[in-house]
Design a protein around this motif. Structure first.
Motif, PDB file in Angstrom:
ATOM      1  N   SER A  17      -4.382 192.712  85.947  1.00  0.00           N
ATOM      2  CA  SER A  17      -3.480 191.878  85.169  1.00  0.00           C
ATOM      3  C   SER A  17      -3.489 190.446  85.690  1.00  0.00           C
ATOM      4  CB  SER A  17      -2.048 192.419  85.237  1.00  0.00           C
ATOM      5  OG  SER A  17      -1.947 193.717  84.705  1.00  0.00           O
ATOM      6  N   ARG A  19      -1.125 186.623  84.775  1.00  0.00           N
ATOM      7  CA  ARG A  19      -0.149 185.909  83.947  1.00  0.00           C
ATOM      8  C   ARG A  19      -0.501 184.430  83.937  1.00  0.00           C
ATOM      9  NH1 ARG A  19       6.402 185.068  84.396  1.00  0.00           N
ATOM     10  NH2 ARG A  19       5.795 183.676  86.100  1.00  0.00           N
ATOM     11  N   ARG A  67      -1.780 194.714  74.734  1.00  0.00           N
ATOM     12  CA  ARG A  67      -2.217 194.388  76.101  1.00  0.00           C
ATOM     13  C   ARG A  67      -1.676 193.040  76.572  1.00  0.00           C
ATOM     14  NH1 ARG A  67      -7.458 193.521  77.490  1.00  0.00           N
ATOM     15  NH2 ARG A  67      -8.031 192.752  75.419  1.00  0.00           N
ATOM     16  N   GLN A  82       1.181 187.045  79.487  1.00  0.00           N
ATOM     17  CA  GLN A  82       0.974 188.176  80.375  1.00  0.00           C
ATOM     18  C   GLN A  82      -0.181 189.002  79.827  1.00  0.00           C
ATOM     19  OE1 GLN A  82       2.588 189.089  83.332  1.00  0.00           O
ATOM     20  NE2 GLN A  82       0.995 190.662  83.440  1.00  0.00           N
ATOM     21  N   MET A  83      -1.193 189.209  80.657  1.00  0.00           N
ATOM     22  CA  MET A  83      -2.391 189.925  80.234  1.00  0.00           C
ATOM     23  C   MET A  83      -2.570 191.161  81.108  1.00  0.00           C
ATOM     24  SD  MET A  83      -4.974 186.712  79.581  1.00  0.00           S
ATOM     25  CE  MET A  83      -5.184 186.356  81.315  1.00  0.00           C
ATOM     26  N   ASN A  84      -2.512 192.321  80.469  1.00  0.00           N
ATOM     27  CA  ASN A  84      -2.636 193.592  81.177  1.00  0.00           C
ATOM     28  C   ASN A  84      -3.893 194.334  80.734  1.00  0.00           C
ATOM     29  OD1 ASN A  84      -0.106 193.134  82.434  1.00  0.00           O
ATOM     30  ND2 ASN A  84       0.963 194.066  80.702  1.00  0.00           N
ATOM     31  N   ASN A  85      -4.309 195.290  81.561  1.00  0.00           N
ATOM     32  CA  ASN A  85      -5.482 196.111  81.253  1.00  0.00           C
ATOM     33  C   ASN A  85      -6.657 195.231  80.829  1.00  0.00           C
ATOM     34  OD1 ASN A  85      -7.027 198.418  80.857  1.00  0.00           O
ATOM     35  ND2 ASN A  85      -6.273 198.740  78.760  1.00  0.00           N
ATOM     36  N   LEU A  86      -6.963 194.256  81.642  1.00  0.00           N
ATOM     37  CA  LEU A  86      -8.019 193.311  81.303  1.00  0.00           C
ATOM     38  C   LEU A  86      -9.381 193.977  81.289  1.00  0.00           C
ATOM     39  CD1 LEU A  86      -6.622 190.272  83.241  1.00  0.00           C
ATOM     40  CD2 LEU A  86      -7.184 190.285  80.812  1.00  0.00           C
TER      41      LEU A  86
END
Length: 130
Positions: A17, A19, A67, A82-86
């Motif tokens: 992740s 941000r 995501r 917010q960036m998850n599971n990139l």
């Protein structure tokens, strides 16, 4: 002087992740809607997410829905992504853009069109390794 400055980028492994932050100055931030875009080498700049001037409405590209999450803090003149599971395909330069909403609510298609934006940041690199 109008400025948008992105930060929070870097290198991360797949599944991780980050941000991103976009700090604005030189204009009435809470009058402006904000969008996040990205551009990979050899590709066009693509819309990712947008947020209305008051934070009440958000819009997402299908490719990142679920995501990525956009939010804003008008007291800090800042918008976050917010960036998850990139994924490795998320590797790109990420940009924030701003347009004067004049207190109005705009449709999703307006955020998707990069020509809507009056101001852009310089961009920040995000690299996702497999």
């Amino acid at each position: 002087e109008v400025q948008l400055v992105e930060s929070g980028g870097g290198s991360v492994q797949a599944g991780g992740s980050l941000r991103l932050s976009c700090v604005a100055s030189g204009f009435s931030f809470d009058d402006y809607a904000i969008g996040w875009y990205r551009q990979a080498p050899g590709k066009e700049r693509d819309f990712l997410a947008g947020i209305s001037h008051n934070g009440a409405y958000t819009h997402y590209a299908e490719s990142v829905k679920g995501r990525f999450s956009i939010s804003r803090d008008n007291a800090k003149n800042t918008v976050y992504l917010q960036m998850n599971n990139l994924k490795p395909e998320d590797t790109a330069i990420y940009y924030c853009g701003a347009f004067d909403a004049n207190g109005l609510v705009y449709s999703s298609s307006y955020y998707h069109y990069h020509g809507s934006y009056e101001h852009w940041g310089q961009g920040i690199q995000v690299t996702v390794s497999s």
